[in-house]
Design an enzyme around this catalytic site. Sequence first.
Site, mmCIF file in Angstrom:
data_model
loop_
_atom_site.group_PDB
_atom_site.id
_atom_site.type_symbol
_atom_site.label_atom_id
_atom_site.label_comp_id
_atom_site.label_asym_id
_atom_site.label_seq_id
_atom_site.Cartn_x
_atom_site.Cartn_y
_atom_site.Cartn_z
ATOM 1 N N SER A 1 0.397 -9.676 -0.794
ATOM 2 C CA SER A 1 -0.049 -8.302 -0.634
ATOM 3 C C SER A 1 0.560 -7.677 0.753
ATOM 4 C CB SER A 1 -1.405 -8.097 -0.748
ATOM 5 O OG SER A 1 -2.126 -8.755 -0.050
ATOM 6 N N LYS B 1 0.829 -1.318 0.014
ATOM 7 C CA LYS B 1 0.004 -0.119 -0.060
ATOM 8 C C LYS B 1 0.774 1.201 0.053
ATOM 9 C CE LYS B 1 -4.673 -1.124 0.122
ATOM 10 N NZ LYS B 1 -5.640 -0.571 -0.585
#
Length: 407
Positions: A302, A53
């Site tokens: 992720s 992110k």
Amino acid sequence: MNQLSLDKFEEAYERVQEVVLPTNLIKSDFFSQMTGNKVYFKPENLQLTGAYKIRGAYYKISTLTEEEKSRGLITASAGNHAQGVAYAAKKYGVSATIVMPVSTPLLKVNRTKELGAEVILHGNVYDEACEKALELAEEHGYTFVHPFDDLDVATGQGSIAMEIVKELPTVDTILVPVGGGGLATGISSLAKMLNPKIKVIGVEPAGANCLQASIRAGQVTTLEKVNTIADGTAVKTPGENIFPYLMENLDEIITIEDDELIVAFLDILENHKLLVENSGLLTVAALKHLPAENKKVVAILSGGNMDIITLSSVVQNGLIQRSRIFTVSVCLPDVPGQLNKVSKIIADAQGNVIKLEHNQFISVNRNNSVELTITMEAFGEEHKQSIIRALFEAGYQPEEKNPRGVY
């Protein structure tokens, strides 16, 4: 808002190199043999702040005007975007407020605070936290940085696809976890620009399949509720702005049950020594859903921001699913030596007892009045059944039960 373009992707790729750590592909012999494909992992769980992110957050903030930055930033996040915005805001000397669901793991809350952001806990899921963040943005004039429904954010996330193609130009398939769809937008859009033959598959939790429902309906659709252990992808509604790109560029959606994530956690921890959070495990679990075609498949891990309580729960449930831990109860006569006899049967079968409960008060009949509940370790299902069989052959009637409070 700018449209997605190759020039923007190249700019974002160069920009995020200022802050990202290298996450070179990891070839997995274990998963390759298991699935019949050539499997590689993109370990964004090893990224700065523990997740991808930071890429989208950093690039987005770099595109803001000085006036927009001076008003302070606000966002909503289930955890990883929060840390990305907090880190990027600190780098640019900008204040940041983050609204997070009350169910956000403490690890993610504390790390966001440590990066200098103000944290507000509100709502049970991301969507409720986002509503609160938008209210505060309106009230205080903050600049809102959306975690996924923003083309600049998605462009920053797309830098992952640039790195994958640079390192593995002949990649056939990329598996991408999906919450709101920002990562999938950036990855799929850039991958198709670089090589239209690359197949990009989005992977959602079965209990939060908002993108799958939206694609089937042909329009953005909101789920009534979400229910998944993959908290980072527990989103009711995919992004409006990015949805057309997802419709155009994603080749397929795979949904994953929570039980599959638990097994995937053990597989990757034991075989690669990688700690991956539940949302990041979506692509690992999806590997088993692909046909065995000897294709080069990259699964994006992720994030790795899993708190210890969640970790211990996932490990325990994974061991139970794999019959590495199991519980049986047997009824014994209330006479000396019975416990020793049962223990010897288990030991001879190479079972390892880790917990015993001895209840003398289930019956007034002393011939069969003691219930012995035994939790033990085994090598797997076959070994478990051999231990149970040994107890039967010794004249007991073992009844399998759900292990409770093992650790």
